[in-house]
Every structure is written in C-alpha cells, then in structure tokens.
Design a protein around this motif. Structure first.
Motif, PDB file in Angstrom:
ATOM      1  N   SER A  20       0.836  -1.221   0.000  1.00 57.55           N
ATOM      2  CA  SER A  20       0.000   0.000   0.000  1.00 57.55           C
ATOM      3  C   SER A  20       0.867   1.266   0.000  1.00 57.55           C
ATOM      4  CB  SER A  20      -0.962   0.002   1.193  1.00 57.55           C
ATOM      5  OG  SER A  20      -0.246  -0.148   2.386  1.00 57.55           O
ATOM      6  N   GLN A  21       2.046   1.195   0.640  1.00 56.33           N
ATOM      7  CA  GLN A  21       2.944   2.370   0.636  1.00 56.33           C
ATOM      8  C   GLN A  21       3.458   2.651  -0.784  1.00 56.33           C
ATOM      9  OE1 GLN A  21       5.747   0.998   3.725  1.00 56.33           O
ATOM     10  NE2 GLN A  21       5.456   2.958   4.734  1.00 56.33           N
ATOM     11  N   ILE A  22       3.872   1.584  -1.478  1.00 53.02           N
ATOM     12  CA  ILE A  22       4.392   1.767  -2.842  1.00 53.02           C
ATOM     13  C   ILE A  22       3.288   2.272  -3.776  1.00 53.02           C
ATOM     14  CG2 ILE A  22       5.290   0.516  -4.872  1.00 53.02           C
ATOM     15  CD1 ILE A  22       6.948  -1.202  -2.969  1.00 53.02           C
ATOM     16  N   GLU A  23       2.091   1.741  -3.580  1.00 46.57           N
ATOM     17  CA  GLU A  23       0.941   2.164  -4.391  1.00 46.57           C
ATOM     18  C   GLU A  23       0.673   3.664  -4.183  1.00 46.57           C
ATOM     19  OE1 GLU A  23      -2.811   0.120  -3.568  1.00 46.57           O
ATOM     20  OE2 GLU A  23      -2.588  -0.862  -5.512  1.00 46.57           O
ATOM     21  N   ARG A  24       0.723   4.073  -2.895  1.00 45.05           N
ATOM     22  CA  ARG A  24       0.479   5.493  -2.576  1.00 45.05           C
ATOM     23  C   ARG A  24       1.551   6.388  -3.208  1.00 45.05           C
ATOM     24  NH1 ARG A  24       1.225   5.796   2.869  1.00 45.05           N
ATOM     25  NH2 ARG A  24      -0.496   4.360   3.135  1.00 45.05           N
ATOM     26  N   GLN A  25       2.813   5.952  -3.111  1.00 45.87           N
ATOM     27  CA  GLN A  25       3.919   6.738  -3.683  1.00 45.87           C
ATOM     28  C   GLN A  25       3.761   6.857  -5.199  1.00 45.87           C
ATOM     29  OE1 GLN A  25       6.521   8.366  -2.260  1.00 45.87           O
ATOM     30  NE2 GLN A  25       5.631   7.877  -0.268  1.00 45.87           N
ATOM     31  N   ALA A  26       3.363   5.748  -5.840  1.00 47.18           N
ATOM     32  CA  ALA A  26       3.201   5.751  -7.305  1.00 47.18           C
ATOM     33  C   ALA A  26       2.098   6.735  -7.711  1.00 47.18           C
ATOM     34  CB  ALA A  26       2.871   4.345  -7.785  1.00 47.18           C
ATOM     35  N   LYS A  27       1.017   6.770  -6.923  1.00 52.00           N
ATOM     36  CA  LYS A  27      -0.083   7.698  -7.240  1.00 52.00           C
ATOM     37  C   LYS A  27       0.354   9.147  -7.047  1.00 52.00           C
ATOM     38  CE  LYS A  27      -3.958   4.600  -6.271  1.00 52.00           C
ATOM     39  NZ  LYS A  27      -4.842   4.103  -5.204  1.00 52.00           N
ATOM     40  N   LYS A  84       5.742  11.761 -17.643  1.00 51.92           N
ATOM     41  CA  LYS A  84       5.033  11.995 -18.913  1.00 51.92           C
ATOM     42  C   LYS A  84       4.042  10.847 -19.195  1.00 51.92           C
ATOM     43  CE  LYS A  84       7.824  15.494 -20.164  1.00 51.92           C
ATOM     44  NZ  LYS A  84       8.386  15.742 -18.832  1.00 51.92           N
ATOM     45  N   LEU A  85       2.925  11.207 -19.798  1.00 57.30           N
ATOM     46  CA  LEU A  85       1.877  10.227 -20.074  1.00 57.30           C
ATOM     47  C   LEU A  85       2.345   9.148 -21.053  1.00 57.30           C
ATOM     48  CD1 LEU A  85      -1.049   9.642 -19.269  1.00 57.30           C
ATOM     49  CD2 LEU A  85      -1.804  10.888 -21.293  1.00 57.30           C
ATOM     50  N   GLU A  86       3.131   9.589 -22.068  1.00 56.66           N
ATOM     51  CA  GLU A  86       3.553   8.624 -23.088  1.00 56.66           C
ATOM     52  C   GLU A  86       4.569   7.597 -22.563  1.00 56.66           C
ATOM     53  OE1 GLU A  86       5.461  12.700 -23.755  1.00 56.66           O
ATOM     54  OE2 GLU A  86       3.472  11.845 -23.385  1.00 56.66           O
ATOM     55  N   SER A  87       5.287   7.956 -21.477  1.00 57.32           N
ATOM     56  CA  SER A  87       6.254   6.988 -20.912  1.00 57.32           C
ATOM     57  C   SER A  87       5.930   6.743 -19.428  1.00 57.32           C
ATOM     58  CB  SER A  87       7.683   7.513 -21.065  1.00 57.32           C
ATOM     59  OG  SER A  87       7.785   8.791 -20.449  1.00 57.32           O
ATOM     60  N   LEU A  88       4.626   6.682 -19.161  1.00 52.39           N
ATOM     61  CA  LEU A  88       4.159   6.622 -17.771  1.00 52.39           C
ATOM     62  C   LEU A  88       4.795   5.470 -16.976  1.00 52.39           C
ATOM     63  CD1 LEU A  88       2.141   7.888 -15.731  1.00 52.39           C
ATOM     64  CD2 LEU A  88       0.496   6.189 -16.442  1.00 52.39           C
ATOM     65  N   LYS A  89       4.722   4.275 -17.549  1.00 54.66           N
ATOM     66  CA  LYS A  89       5.190   3.087 -16.826  1.00 54.66           C
ATOM     67  C   LYS A  89       6.675   3.213 -16.449  1.00 54.66           C
ATOM     68  CE  LYS A  89       4.573  -1.926 -17.135  1.00 54.66           C
ATOM     69  NZ  LYS A  89       4.161  -3.019 -18.028  1.00 54.66           N
ATOM     70  N   GLU A  90       7.502   3.597 -17.452  1.00 58.76           N
ATOM     71  CA  GLU A  90       8.951   3.713 -17.212  1.00 58.76           C
ATOM     72  C   GLU A  90       9.252   4.823 -16.209  1.00 58.76           C
ATOM     73  OE1 GLU A  90       7.641   3.308 -20.253  1.00 58.76           O
ATOM     74  OE2 GLU A  90       8.355   1.241 -20.476  1.00 58.76           O
ATOM     75  N   ASP A  91       8.526   5.947 -16.325  1.00 61.28           N
ATOM     76  CA  ASP A  91       8.782   7.097 -15.432  1.00 61.28           C
ATOM     77  C   ASP A  91       8.447   6.755 -13.981  1.00 61.28           C
ATOM     78  OD1 ASP A  91       9.554   8.413 -17.646  1.00 61.28           O
ATOM     79  OD2 ASP A  91       7.855   9.795 -17.772  1.00 61.28           O
ATOM     80  N   VAL A  92       7.311   6.090 -13.781  1.00 61.70           N
ATOM     81  CA  VAL A  92       6.919   5.718 -12.409  1.00 61.70           C
ATOM     82  C   VAL A  92       7.940   4.730 -11.833  1.00 61.70           C
ATOM     83  CG1 VAL A  92       5.194   4.515 -10.997  1.00 61.70           C
ATOM     84  CG2 VAL A  92       4.456   6.183 -12.709  1.00 61.70           C
ATOM     85  N   ARG A  93       8.339   3.778 -12.678  1.00 67.17           N
ATOM     86  CA  ARG A  93       9.321   2.775 -12.227  1.00 67.17           C
ATOM     87  C   ARG A  93      10.644   3.462 -11.852  1.00 67.17           C
ATOM     88  NH1 ARG A  93       9.624  -2.362 -15.946  1.00 67.17           N
ATOM     89  NH2 ARG A  93       7.671  -2.886 -14.914  1.00 67.17           N
ATOM     90  N   SER A  94      11.049   4.425 -12.698  1.00 67.88           N
ATOM     91  CA  SER A  94      12.309   5.133 -12.444  1.00 67.88           C
ATOM     92  C   SER A  94      12.198   5.973 -11.162  1.00 67.88           C
ATOM     93  CB  SER A  94      12.615   6.006 -13.664  1.00 67.88           C
ATOM     94  OG  SER A  94      13.330   7.118 -13.300  1.00 67.88           O
ATOM     95  N   PHE A  95      11.014   6.573 -10.915  1.00 67.90           N
ATOM     96  CA  PHE A  95      10.814   7.348  -9.680  1.00 67.90           C
ATOM     97  C   PHE A  95      10.936   6.438  -8.457  1.00 67.90           C
ATOM     98  CE2 PHE A  95       7.814   8.295  -6.253  1.00 67.90           C
ATOM     99  CZ  PHE A  95       8.332   9.499  -5.792  1.00 67.90           C
ATOM    100  N   LEU A  96      10.295   5.252  -8.517  1.00 71.15           N
ATOM    101  CA  LEU A  96      10.336   4.325  -7.369  1.00 71.15           C
ATOM    102  C   LEU A  96      11.763   3.842  -7.117  1.00 71.15           C
ATOM    103  CD1 LEU A  96       7.103   2.214  -8.012  1.00 71.15           C
ATOM    104  CD2 LEU A  96       7.447   3.903  -6.209  1.00 71.15           C
ATOM    105  N   LYS A  97      12.537   3.753  -8.203  1.00 67.37           N
ATOM    106  CA  LYS A  97      13.927   3.303  -8.052  1.00 67.37           C
ATOM    107  C   LYS A  97      14.768   4.379  -7.367  1.00 67.37           C
ATOM    108  CE  LYS A  97      17.567   0.976 -10.607  1.00 67.37           C
ATOM    109  NZ  LYS A  97      17.905   0.307 -11.854  1.00 67.37           N
ATOM    110  N   THR A  98      14.662   5.605  -7.862  1.00 68.23           N
ATOM    111  CA  THR A  98      15.501   6.686  -7.314  1.00 68.23           C
ATOM    112  C   THR A  98      15.072   7.073  -5.896  1.00 68.23           C
ATOM    113  OG1 THR A  98      14.082   8.275  -8.459  1.00 68.23           O
ATOM    114  CG2 THR A  98      16.172   7.708  -9.531  1.00 68.23           C
ATOM    115  N   SER A  99      13.791   6.874  -5.565  1.00 67.65           N
ATOM    116  CA  SER A  99      13.342   7.263  -4.213  1.00 67.65           C
ATOM    117  C   SER A  99      13.519   6.131  -3.190  1.00 67.65           C
ATOM    118  CB  SER A  99      11.883   7.733  -4.248  1.00 67.65           C
ATOM    119  OG  SER A  99      11.076   6.722  -4.808  1.00 67.65           O
ATOM    120  N   GLY A 100      14.145   5.021  -3.611  1.00 65.59           N
ATOM    121  CA  GLY A 100      14.492   3.968  -2.644  1.00 65.59           C
ATOM    122  C   GLY A 100      13.430   2.900  -2.443  1.00 65.59           C
ATOM    123  N   TRP A 101      12.276   3.037  -3.107  1.00 66.93           N
ATOM    124  CA  TRP A 101      11.197   2.053  -2.887  1.00 66.93           C
ATOM    125  C   TRP A 101      11.487   0.722  -3.572  1.00 66.93           C
ATOM    126  CZ3 TRP A 101       7.817   2.415   0.849  1.00 66.93           C
ATOM    127  CH2 TRP A 101       7.592   3.673   1.403  1.00 66.93           C
TER     128      TRP A 101
END
Length: 525
Positions: free
Chosen positions: A25-32, A41-58
């Motif tokens: 639930s924490q990761i889900e909240r962070q992704a939202k 960006k909408l066109e690269s949504l999946k990669e961008d969210v994944r990259s954010f979770l990686k850089t933020s330590g999740w």
C-alpha cells in the motif's frame, strides 16, 4: 516440475504474500503521488513511475521484502503434494513430532489442573494498573514460582530424538559400523568436511575474518579498517542480500545491529511499533499460565548469567509479548510442528471451542529465554528488539526444538555432529562411548540453544553472524564438533560422563572462529 514452472510458482507465491502487506500500500500510494510531478510523462508513464520508485528507494525496499520471502517461504513441492508435506515430507518425523506435542500439551494441562491455575484469565483492573506501572521493572517483582516447573528441558527432548527410527530403513544393511556408534539412528544426508569446505569457502584460512583478524596484536590497517568501511557502505545501500554476504566474514560491533536488522528485513516501521504496543496491552489485560513459565525460565537462566542478568526486564517484556503474537502462527506452514490447542473453559471436547494456546502456538521450555538474551546487547529499543527476535525465531530458532528432516533442524544437527566426530576423531568417539559419555549427551544442550549462555557474548554474536550469513544453523554442529576436537587430549584421559562434562563445563574462554577454521580447513581428510 521443470525450472520454469517452479520459478513462476515461486513468483506467484511471493506476489500473493506481498499483495496485502503494508509495503504494497505504501508503494501504491507513492506511485499515485508521483503522477503529479512534472517529469512524469503520459507517453512513458510506466517507465517514469518505475524510475521514480527506483531513485526514491522504494525499489530497494521491495527487493529486500522479496529477499525475505525467499528465505521464509515454503519449499516448493509437487502441486499435488498434500499440505502436510510442506511442513515435513517424512511421515515418521511428522508422527514423532505429533506425539511429542501431545506429551508437552498434556504436561501443560496437568500443571493447570494440579495447581488450579487457569490457562488464561482476565486481570482485574487493579492488577492491570499495577502491571502498567511496573512494566519497565518487572525484574524487581518476586512472584512465588516454586510450584511451577518447566514443561520440558532439552534432555527430555533428546530422549525423543534418540528413539527416532525410520520404519523403512533396515539399519542392518548399513555397511558402516560407525553409524551404530551414535545416538541418532536416522538416515539423513549431512555434509562431511570436503562439502562443508565448499559451502563455507569464505571461512577459509586465507580470507580475513572478524573474530580472528581484528585481534589486538594485529594492526587494524591490515584488515579491519577497510572491512568496516565496506560494512558502512552496505548499511547505507540498505541491501539485504549484500548484508547477508558481508555477514559471512563477521559483523563489526558498531554495525552489527543495523546489519542483522537489514538481513532480516526488520525495519521497525511505525506499524511495527504499534503492533508491539498492542501486544503489550494484551499482556496487561490477560494473564496466561505460560507467563509463569516465562518468569520461571528467566529466573533460572538469564538472571543467573553474568552477561545477561541486567536484561531481565527486557526479556520479560519481549517474551510475554511474543506469547500473545498471533503473527507467529504463520510460520507453522513450514514448521513440522502444529500449534497446540486448548478448549474454552467448560467446553472440553467441543472442536468449535478449541483455541490455539498460547496464542502464538509456542510453548516455552527450559532455556527458551536464552534465544532473546544475546539480542539485548544489540537493541535497546523494545519494539526493535522484539521484531528482530521474532524474525530470528521464525527463520532459525524454531528448528532447534521441533522434529524435522530439515538440514538446519535439530535432528540433522545432532547427526552431523556425531558423524563429524566419528569420521575425524574416531578414537575419541569410541573412548567416550565406552565410558558411557556419549558426546551428544554433552553437546545437545549447546546446540539446542545455539550456544547461547555457553559462549562469551562477543563470541556468540560472531557465531550468529555466520548463521545469518549462511542462512543455516549447520555451523552450530560444526562448532560443537570443533570444541570436542579442541579438548580431545583432556577428554581421552576421562573415565566417566561426569568428568567428561567437567572438561567441557566452561566454554566462556573459547574463541569461535579459530576453532571452526582449524576444524574445517586444517583437519587432515
């Protein structure tokens, strides 16, 4: 089952386990929340969210959680295998464990009847208030425990293990006479020294070890300083797998608490603290018969120990909370034991009124508190101490008091200890057997406690570093054999069990790592 199917089953099992977790639930909240950021960006949504979770330590937190699941999850078996095979594949082991459980529960119930003490009762308000006030100084309390006795001691358990037999195995076919020398007469695969050398290659004579190379006579620049720097880096990186690998060569004193918590993925989040506080409230509200067994055990063991008596209050807090923790029941999926059940008062025999007792399914025995005592040196915050102990228990310690065929189980450890001695010190083994001093009768108490209370604390922690590093209790059996090898000369002179026990009575001066290294890597094969 082929490798691909096995892997996909494993992945599905881990996903299922993590789905309902707090981390999910924490990761889900962070992704939202990250969706509102301009660089998503909408066109690269999946990669961008994944990259954010990686850089933020999740991503690292998720990796650690998966790594933990891989260590505690059920061993995969054939999809058609019945659930009891996941607990223990060998029927005669399951049967022996079930009959032992009956004996222990009967002993507990008869104690309740004889002493007219209910298994559980609600504390009156005045008692609740009194306990709340003295929660941090329970050691000052001197309840009358003379009527209570431990439900069982390690030597009772050893007798059960000695009686174990595989009905399908005709031991007369066995070529080796040696297998009849020992007390354990079950055919299990255990590793000999050449295999152990391979498995424990990081402990060899040419690799730096904490417990040897940090000796006061050695200059710290030679090994220690650089090794500590690597340890600090591992802690900063927060990588469970790296911490486990690092622990194989020992953990520096200042980093051990963080490294162990990292290996066990014991994060002590606010929800963990809250869980611990709820357990505390449960202790204050209800009094259980097993509480008296816990009090008695701490008084008989840790309170009389030069190293641990100062932690008496911590031990009461952790063990009383542990007895109420229903989250521990989860480990019975892969433990050969089954949680004991009792009936609600006046409803004996009615299966609908059967409840697990104690709530965590673990009846404490003589010496149980010594599983917690060494951890008190590492953690001074009760909730952190509690979560590390619980994780250590559901990974390792439960195997030391349940009958199973696991390579880390107490049966395999006993057999391995006997085999190592028979193979490498046959004269000593034969001599001790002839005078009625079977080595296992002496070493069993060390192994069942993982040597806690027998070694000096600094040495014990170095041993447990390796248990965590190799994710196995096998090293405990190796050390037990190494102790006999070290004292072999004196033991060859003894003429009775009592004198053999006297030679091995004090292990507090022993240095663990030199003993293990010499036994594994300097013994002629």
């Amino acid at each position: 089952m082929d490798e691909g199917t096995e892997l996909s089953l494993s992945i599905a099992h881990i996903v299922q386990r993590l789905k309902g977790s707090h981390l999910h639930s924490q990761i889900e909240r962070q992704a939202k929340e990250c969706l509102h950021q301009p660089d998503i960006k909408l066109e690269s949504l999946k990669e961008d969210v994944r990259s954010f979770l990686k850089t933020s330590g999740w991503e690292r937190k998720l990796q650690n959680a998966v790594y933990r699941e891989l260590h505690v999850q059920l061993p995969l078996s054939h999809p058609a295998a019945p659930p009891e095979h996941l607990k223990e594949p060998l029927a005669y082991m399951r049967k022996a464990q079930a009959s032992w459980e009956k004996r222990v529960l009967k002993s507990l119930n008869s104690m309740s009847t004889e002493l007219e003490v209910p298994l559980a009762r609600m504390r009156p308000a005045s008692e609740q208030k009194e306990l709340t006030n003295k929660w941090n100084e329970m050691g000052t309390d001197e309840p009358d425990l003379s009527r209570f006795r431990p439900v069982y001691a390690p030597k009772d358990f050893l007798e059960v293990l000695i009686g174990l037999r595989n009905p399908n195995h005709d031991s007369s076919e066995d070529v080796s006479v040696r297998s009849h020398w020992g007390l354990i007469q079950v055919p299990l695969n255990v590793r000999d020294i050449p295999q152990l050398r391979q498995a424990y290659s990081e402990l060899n004579l040419t690799t730096g070890q904490l417990g040897i190379d940090d000796n006061a006579l050695m200059h710290p620049d030679l090994f220690e300083n650089e090794y500590v720097q690597i340890g600090k880096k591992v802690v900063v990186e927060q990588d469970s797998a790296a911490a486990q690998q690092y622990s194989r060569q020992g953990c520096p004193t200042g980093l051990r608490a963080d490294l162990w918590a990292l290996i066990l993925n014991s994060t002590n989040q606010p929800q963990d603290v809250m869980h611990y506080e709820q357990l505390t409230a449960g202790v204050i509200q209800h009094d259980l018969l097993v509480d008296n067994l816990i009090y008695k055990d701490v008084k008989l063991t840790a309170s009389n120990d030069d190293y641990y008596f100062v932690f008496e209050d911590f031990l009461y807090q952790v063990l009383l909370c542990f007895s109420r923790d229903t989250a521990v029941l989860d480990h019975f999926k892969y433990n050969s034991a089954t949680p004991p059940k009792s009936y609600i008062q006046g409803k004996a025999g009615d299966e609908e009124c059967a409840v697990v007792y104690p709530p965590n399914g673990v009846i404490p025995f003589h010496g149980f508190s010594m599983y917690v005592a060494p951890l008190c040196f590492l953690y001074n915050e009760p909730s952190k101490l509690y979560s590390v102990f619980r994780e250590m228990y559901i990974r390792y310690f439960f195997r030391l008091h349940s009958i199973s065929s696991s390579p880390s189980g107490i049966v395999a450890l006993c057999l391995q200890f006997e085999r190592l001695l028979q193979t490498h010190l046959p004269q000593l083994f034969y001599h001790l057997r002839q005078i009625g001093a079977q080595p296992l009768r002496i070493a069993f108490k060390w192994m069942v406690r993982g040597f806690s209370g027998y070694l000096s604390t600094d040495q014990l922690l170095l041993l447990w570093d390796r248990v965590l590093g190799y994710d196995s209790l096998e090293i405990v059996a190796v050390l037990a054999a190494a102790v006999f090898a070290f004292r072999a000369e004196n033991l060859m002179e003894v003429t009775s069990l009592a004198s053999a026990e006297a030679v091995l009575a004090d292990l507090s001066t022993l240095k663990v790592m030199p003993l293990i290294q010499i036994f594994l890597f300097a013994t002629a094969i």
